[in-house]
Design an enzyme around this catalytic site. Structure first.
Site, PDB file in Angstrom:
ATOM      1  N   GLU A 155      51.829  45.479 -36.624  1.00  0.00           N
ATOM      2  CA  GLU A 155      51.659  46.522 -37.645  1.00  0.00           C
ATOM      3  C   GLU A 155      51.188  47.880 -37.127  1.00  0.00           C
ATOM      4  O   GLU A 155      50.282  48.481 -37.707  1.00  0.00           O
ATOM      5  CB  GLU A 155      50.702  46.011 -38.725  1.00  0.00           C
ATOM      6  CG  GLU A 155      51.143  44.697 -39.345  1.00  0.00           C
ATOM      7  CD  GLU A 155      50.156  44.122 -40.348  1.00  0.00           C
ATOM      8  OE1 GLU A 155      49.064  44.692 -40.502  1.00  0.00           O
ATOM      9  OE2 GLU A 155      50.485  43.096 -40.977  1.00  0.00           O
ATOM     10  N   GLU A 263      56.674  35.436 -41.037  1.00  0.00           N
ATOM     11  CA  GLU A 263      55.612  35.112 -42.007  1.00  0.00           C
ATOM     12  C   GLU A 263      56.224  35.034 -43.395  1.00  0.00           C
ATOM     13  O   GLU A 263      55.839  35.764 -44.305  1.00  0.00           O
ATOM     14  CB  GLU A 263      54.507  36.184 -41.971  1.00  0.00           C
ATOM     15  CG  GLU A 263      53.926  36.400 -40.591  1.00  0.00           C
ATOM     16  CD  GLU A 263      52.801  37.430 -40.551  1.00  0.00           C
ATOM     17  OE1 GLU A 263      52.220  37.755 -41.603  1.00  0.00           O
ATOM     18  OE2 GLU A 263      52.493  37.915 -39.455  1.00  0.00           O
TER      19      GLU A 263
END
Ligand code: GLA
Length: 363
Positions: A155, A263
């Site tokens: 991220e 995910e």
């Protein structure tokens, strides 16, 4: 030849009480998808010590630690490494012949504050780089025979319109853009065989997608090894669309990297404001259709997608029960709270043989 078979059958009936107790065996998702890609789940030692472990063993052939390898858990204080929980997951994966993803080395979240401090002052760039090196070297080399790929940086790309990288990250504040390159270089140094990933959420959003492409391209241009892009896949029913998923996979893959869905969970809510719902058959059907569309895309792109990991094994344990709304029950996975298969499971387990291409005109 009949005799041993009858003996075997009666032994089976004897061990099972009577024939009515014989439950049909659930098909295995990971076996069904063996020729396509790995099917993974995020787990913790608690999950693996519970009744869920049978489901995990039957349905998944790849694992990732939900939390146990994150900096906050594995090095809560400088030079104090807590390997016990991560080691438990590693040993379980080994025992059951499963692949293991490593998650995650460098992230602005769930990283203890000491990394970024030098007494009362902020750490210098050199000190932070040294700490990053030590952290990555320790983890990646410890698990070099067990973890085949790492989410090296998580991220780092910004969601702000006019911002490329997340400038609010303490990594960025102290080290600037260099922290990303260094993290990949250190990971490669610690295990040259490991596959190295950049991992992010909303990677399908055109602006974010393009920033990720810019980042990975710039790393590769500098000769940095990046093997894959992880699309986290915290999605919701209806979003992203088929086309958005396809385009992102195609564009990432064109960089010469593999794509993994790292995910995956499909929320039954559309927004933070939605009130808690019960899982109705209608909602379950909508979710199943959405999952089916996703898996149709993944299968079609099996040459570009090497793994699909769910963020959890079943609806009895999901981070979405507390995010983005605390205490709002969610049902984002393929198995319900009692570990029973949902409609989504039943739909994606059926792999239709792909239709034969029509013969070319004149052929
Ligand atoms: C992000 C992280 C994961 C996890 C999820 C929520 O996607 O990459 O490690 O923390 O959020 O659980």
């Amino acid at each position: 030849m009949k005799f041993p078979y009858i003996l075997f059958l009666s032994l089976g009936l004897f061990l099972n009480g009577n024939s009515q107790d014989l439950k049909p065996q659930l098909p295995s998702l990971c076996k069904q998808y063996q020729e396509f890609f790995l099917i993974g789940a995020a787990v913790s030692p608690q999950v693996l010590k519970s009744a869920d472990s049978t489901l995990v063993i039957d349905q998944y052939n790849s694992l990732v630690c939900e939390n146990q390898m994150k900096p906050m858990w594995i090095q809560p204080q400088e030079n104090v490494f807590m390997f016990k929980n991560a080691d438990y997951v590693v040993a379980f994966a080994k025992r059951h012949n499963m692949k293991l993803r490593g998650h995650t080395l460098v992230w602005h979240n769930q990283t203890p504050g000491w990394f970024f401090k030098d007494g009362d002052k902020p750490a210098s760039k050199e000190l932070l780089a040294e700490r990053m090196h030590k952290h990555i070297q320790t983890l990646v080399s410890r698990y070099k025979d067990d973890v085949y790929c790492w989410d090296v940086v998580n991220e780092a790309v910004s969601e702000e319109k006019d911002e490329y990288l997340r400038t609010s990250s303490p990594w960025y504040k102290i080290m600037g853009e260099d922290f990303i390159e260094l993290a990949f270089r250190y990971a490669h140094e610690a295990n040259p065989k490991a596959k190295l990933f950049y991992n992010d959420y909303n990677a399908w959003q055109p602006e974010k997608r393009d920033k990720i492409i810019r980042l990975v391209k710039s790393l590769k241009d500098k000769g940095v090894q990046v093997d894959g892009i992880g699309m986290q896949g915290h999605w919701k029913i209806g979003s992203p669309t088929k086309e958005q998923i396809e385009t992102a996979i195609d564009m990432f893959s064109a960089l010469g990297v593999t794509v993994q869905i790292t995910e995956l969970d499909v929320s039954v809510y559309q927004s933070d404001k939605d009130k808690e719902v019960k899982m109705t058959p209608e909602l379950e059907q909508q979710q199943a259709d959405y999952y089916q569309m996703c898996f149709d895309v993944f299968r079609e792109k099996k040459d570009k997608v090497s793994s699909v990991t769910f963020w959890g094994a079943a609806d009895n344990h999901t981070w979405l029960d507390n995010f983005p709304v605390r205490g709002r029950k969610n049902y984002p996975l393929l198995f319900d709270t009692k570990l029973q298969p949902k409609k989504a499971f039943n739909q994606i387990i059926k792999i239709e043989a792909s239709p034969k291409p029509l013969p070319k005109e004149g052929a």
